[in-house]
Design a protein around this motif. Structure first.
Motif, PDB file in Angstrom:
ATOM      1  N   ALA A  65      49.800  -1.784  51.238  1.00 54.27           N
ATOM      2  CA  ALA A  65      49.568  -0.362  50.982  1.00 54.27           C
ATOM      3  C   ALA A  65      50.443   0.107  49.826  1.00 54.27           C
ATOM      4  N   GLU A  66      51.664  -0.390  49.798  1.00 58.84           N
ATOM      5  CA  GLU A  66      52.625  -0.008  48.754  1.00 58.84           C
ATOM      6  C   GLU A  66      52.135  -0.503  47.380  1.00 58.84           C
ATOM      7  N   GLU A  67      51.678  -1.763  47.344  1.00 59.16           N
ATOM      8  CA  GLU A  67      51.183  -2.336  46.086  1.00 59.16           C
ATOM      9  C   GLU A  67      49.958  -1.586  45.578  1.00 59.16           C
ATOM     10  N   LEU A  68      49.094  -1.254  46.517  1.00 60.38           N
ATOM     11  CA  LEU A  68      47.870  -0.538  46.152  1.00 60.38           C
ATOM     12  C   LEU A  68      48.209   0.838  45.589  1.00 60.38           C
ATOM     13  N   LYS A  69      49.212   1.457  46.217  1.00 62.76           N
ATOM     14  CA  LYS A  69      49.625   2.787  45.783  1.00 62.76           C
ATOM     15  C   LYS A  69      50.197   2.731  44.367  1.00 62.76           C
ATOM     16  N   LEU A  70      50.967   1.699  44.100  1.00 59.78           N
ATOM     17  CA  LEU A  70      51.565   1.514  42.771  1.00 59.78           C
ATOM     18  C   LEU A  70      50.465   1.438  41.718  1.00 59.78           C
ATOM     19  N   LEU A  71      49.412   0.720  42.077  1.00 63.06           N
ATOM     20  CA  LEU A  71      48.287   0.555  41.167  1.00 63.06           C
ATOM     21  C   LEU A  71      47.583   1.886  40.946  1.00 63.06           C
ATOM     22  N   VAL A  72      47.274   2.543  42.047  1.00 64.07           N
ATOM     23  CA  VAL A  72      46.513   3.784  41.992  1.00 64.07           C
ATOM     24  C   VAL A  72      47.254   4.863  41.203  1.00 64.07           C
ATOM     25  N   THR A  73      48.558   4.965  41.414  1.00 63.91           N
ATOM     26  CA  THR A  73      49.297   6.064  40.794  1.00 63.91           C
ATOM     27  C   THR A  73      49.529   5.854  39.300  1.00 63.91           C
ATOM     28  N   ASN A  74      49.360   4.625  38.823  1.00 65.13           N
ATOM     29  CA  ASN A  74      49.604   4.386  37.396  1.00 65.13           C
ATOM     30  C   ASN A  74      48.330   4.316  36.548  1.00 65.13           C
ATOM     31  N   LEU A  75      47.183   4.352  37.230  1.00 67.07           N
ATOM     32  CA  LEU A  75      45.919   4.163  36.513  1.00 67.07           C
ATOM     33  C   LEU A  75      45.704   5.158  35.376  1.00 67.07           C
ATOM     34  N   ALA A  76      45.925   6.426  35.671  1.00 67.06           N
ATOM     35  CA  ALA A  76      45.635   7.463  34.681  1.00 67.06           C
ATOM     36  C   ALA A  76      46.470   7.236  33.425  1.00 67.06           C
ATOM     37  N   LEU A 127      47.598   4.545  32.373  1.00 65.34           N
ATOM     38  CA  LEU A 127      47.161   3.325  31.708  1.00 65.34           C
ATOM     39  C   LEU A 127      45.783   3.509  31.056  1.00 65.34           C
ATOM     40  N   GLY A 128      45.256   4.713  31.168  1.00 68.35           N
ATOM     41  CA  GLY A 128      44.023   5.026  30.457  1.00 68.35           C
ATOM     42  C   GLY A 128      42.752   4.734  31.239  1.00 68.35           C
ATOM     43  N   ALA A 186      35.883   5.529  36.847  1.00 70.39           N
ATOM     44  CA  ALA A 186      35.647   4.108  36.605  1.00 70.39           C
ATOM     45  C   ALA A 186      36.392   3.258  37.618  1.00 70.39           C
ATOM     46  N   PHE A 187      36.938   3.917  38.633  1.00 75.79           N
ATOM     47  CA  PHE A 187      37.795   3.185  39.546  1.00 75.79           C
ATOM     48  C   PHE A 187      37.594   3.625  40.987  1.00 75.79           C
ATOM     49  N   GLU A 188      37.674   2.675  41.874  1.00 75.32           N
ATOM     50  CA  GLU A 188      37.486   2.971  43.282  1.00 75.32           C
ATOM     51  C   GLU A 188      38.282   1.981  44.107  1.00 75.32           C
ATOM     52  N   VAL A 189      38.914   2.475  45.155  1.00 66.91           N
ATOM     53  CA  VAL A 189      39.482   1.544  46.113  1.00 66.91           C
ATOM     54  C   VAL A 189      38.383   1.259  47.130  1.00 66.91           C
ATOM     55  N   PRO A 230      43.365  -3.535  35.670  1.00 68.25           N
ATOM     56  CA  PRO A 230      42.179  -2.692  35.519  1.00 68.25           C
ATOM     57  C   PRO A 230      42.087  -2.062  34.126  1.00 68.25           C
ATOM     58  N   ALA A 231      43.218  -1.822  33.492  1.00 69.14           N
ATOM     59  CA  ALA A 231      43.196  -1.228  32.158  1.00 69.14           C
ATOM     60  C   ALA A 231      42.585  -2.194  31.144  1.00 69.14           C
ATOM     61  N   VAL A 232      42.850  -3.484  31.334  1.00 68.28           N
ATOM     62  CA  VAL A 232      42.269  -4.492  30.447  1.00 68.28           C
ATOM     63  C   VAL A 232      40.756  -4.495  30.628  1.00 68.28           C
ATOM     64  N   ILE A 233      40.333  -4.530  31.883  1.00 67.36           N
ATOM     65  CA  ILE A 233      38.901  -4.542  32.198  1.00 67.36           C
ATOM     66  C   ILE A 233      38.226  -3.297  31.657  1.00 67.36           C
ATOM     67  N   TYR A 234      38.879  -2.146  31.895  1.00 66.36           N
ATOM     68  CA  TYR A 234      38.287  -0.878  31.451  1.00 66.36           C
ATOM     69  C   TYR A 234      38.072  -0.869  29.947  1.00 66.36           C
ATOM     70  N   GLY A 235      39.078  -1.319  29.222  1.00 62.25           N
ATOM     71  CA  GLY A 235      38.986  -1.324  27.764  1.00 62.25           C
ATOM     72  C   GLY A 235      37.808  -2.143  27.274  1.00 62.25           C
ATOM     73  N   ILE A 236      37.641  -3.307  27.849  1.00 62.48           N
ATOM     74  CA  ILE A 236      36.596  -4.222  27.389  1.00 62.48           C
ATOM     75  C   ILE A 236      35.196  -3.688  27.690  1.00 62.48           C
TER      76      ILE A 236
END
Length: 448
Positions: free
Chosen positions: A257-268, A270-271, A276-279, A151-157
RNA sequence: GUGGGUAUAGCUCAGCUUGGUUAGAGCGCCAGAUUGUGGCUCUGGAGGUCGAGGGUUCGAGUCCCUUUACCCACCCCA
């Protein structure tokens, strides 16, 4: 000579752009490229053609695949085994399998190329279009943190593109799949159920409920529960909280659920900001090779344009080409569709018709060498410059600069040559300044 | 593949219902008003086998049939 001319017609679904549009397209393309490279993805290019056998590796030959033919070739030298690639994933799989010993894993590559699909063309749907893909391919394993970084790549672009507010929607197929398996749903049925759930935002809960019951034979209670879970969407933290309140215990569910949580908790970190993000658990993607995380990106003000970027996690990229186990995660931007929609919506505007920044007008053809050397100086300074080469009146030259969107016109005639002071006209405001011939490059640069 | 719609100037379209002199508009293009100055204005000009084929009619851009192309939606996707 016959007086019959062939009516010029382009093949429908194979788009082309005017110079001022193409310039914009190339600008966006540059943003995508830069965005990919910023995250350490390396560019590769694979041929437009693959062997039909390779493209059909998933079993049957896709109806939308174009083959290459030479209609005039002799019977015995007709090749029928070449076809234009339909996406960039199958070529990537072949490429990785072939070069397995030379690549370093995890392999991060990007690929920006045209692909061809035999579709019926319509608004925003083409038969030839650009796909901009990134994938990270692991050997044997690939950490779920890779999913979190996408998502950080997408967000940047899309931020750099300045195309308005957008939202990256993410889900993990393992969550719904785990629930279905927990209630003893056969794997193929579960797959079909996910495909139906994917249409939830489009056809609504009642239709999905109906399809799940009659199409998949799900018990009505389970179908209702699936729809309830799929209906969960919102800020990452809120969704995780709701998921934890569920008492599902299937290993696949917990993993998702664990994978999703890993993603969600690192978003901030990662910029990627919250807005700009929603589950959105209704996102499952129809394609059945996705096995975990799935992504879709929408413009907030133009959600009717559909997903402008999508992708996900898959278990094994190249199982048809190698025995190596190659899990991966990737996304694809359909840049042609995005661009054509953005143009229609007026979100991107055609730019100047020429890259030229300076037009050197020619008032006195006897002094051509003076004009050329001025142009040469500017070009050596990296300033795109053209000299007006046609033998036309000055008026026509100024008009040319105006129509082409060239901002500056360099003017020198009898008076200027006499004094060594040339004129520099700024077409944007009409202001004309006298400049010393020696300070040409400095003066031009300061106006750009 | 299924279902709708459209086809007239380079582009966007009017004209078709109620068939009738040389088929129109806007934009764009070219030229001039201003032979060293664009955008704005004014004047003039070029540009059309009315998608193609057939039929009805004294007469068809207009009505009927056939055909082709394109557009839109569905399916699916980027």
């Amino acid at each position: 000579m016959t007086d019959s001319i062939i009516e010029p017609r382009a093949v429908s679904g194979f788009p082309e752009w005017l110079p001022e549009e193409e310039a914009e397209f190339q600008r966006l393309l540059g943003i995508v490229k830069k965005g990919f490279e910023t995250f350490g993805f390396a560019p590769i290019e694979t041929p437009a053609a693959e062997l039909l056998e390779v493209l059909a590796s998933k079993g049957e030959i896709n109806k939308q695949i174009y083959t290459l033919a030479r209609p005039n070739a002799a019977e015995e030298e007709r090749e029928t085994d070449m076809a234009l690639h339909f996406d960039l994933t199958v070529p990537l799989a072949r490429y990785v399998a072939m070069n397995f010993d030379k690549l370093s894993f995890p392999f991060r590559r990007y690929q920006i190329q045209k692909v061809w699909r035999g579709e019926r063309p319509q608004k925003g749907r083409f038969r030839e279009f650009y796909q901009c893909d990134i994938d990270v391919i692991g050997h044997e394993s690939l950490d779920p943190l890779n999913d979190a970084e996408i998502p950080a790549v997408i967000y940047g672009i899309f931020t750099k593109m300045q195309i308005g507010a957008f939202v990256i929607r993410v889900s993990n197929r393992k969550i719904l799949q785990g629930i279905l398996l927990e209630f003893a749903t056969p794997a193929e049925i579960a797959m079909e159920a996910l495909r139906i759930v994917d249409r939830l935002p489009k056809i609504g809960a009642d239709a999905v409920q109906h399809d799940l019951e009659t199409g998949c034979g799900l018990p009505s209670e389970l179908a209702a529960h699936i729809i309830e879970i799929a209906g969960i969407s919102g800020r990452g933290a809120d969704v995780m909280e709701r998921l934890e309140k569920n008492n599902h215990s299937h290993p696949l569910y917990l993993e998702g659920a664990e994978e999703l949580k890993l993603l969600v908790t690192n978003l901030a970190a990662l910029g990627v900001p919250d807005d700009a993000f929603e589950v959105d658990l209704s996102i499952t993607r129809g394609l059945d090779y996705y096995t975990g995380t799935v992504y879709e990106t929408f413009l907030r003000d133009y959600s009717q344009l559909g997903s402008i970027c999508s992708g996900g996690r898959y278990d094994n990229l190249a199982s048809h080409f190698t025995t190596q186990h190659l899990p991966g995660v990737g996304i694809s931007i359909g840049l042609t569709r995005l661009f054509s929609n953005l143009l229609d919506a007026g979100i991107v505007k055609p730019s100047a018709k020429s890259p030229s920044k300076v037009l050197v007008s020619v008032m006195d053809r006897a002094r051509l060498k003076d004009y050329f050397s001025a142009a040469t100086e500017l070009r050596h300074a990296g300033i795109p410059t053209e000299v007006f080469l046609e033998n036309k009146r000055f008026k026509a030259q100024i008009k040319y600069a105006d129509k082409k969107g060239i901002p500056l016109v360099l003017i020198a005639g009898e008076t200027e040559f006499a004094t060594g002071t040339w004129l520099l006209k700024d077409m944007r405001n009409g202001i004309q300044t006298s400049i010393s011939r020696k300070e040409l490059v400095t003066c031009v640069s300061s106006l750009l």
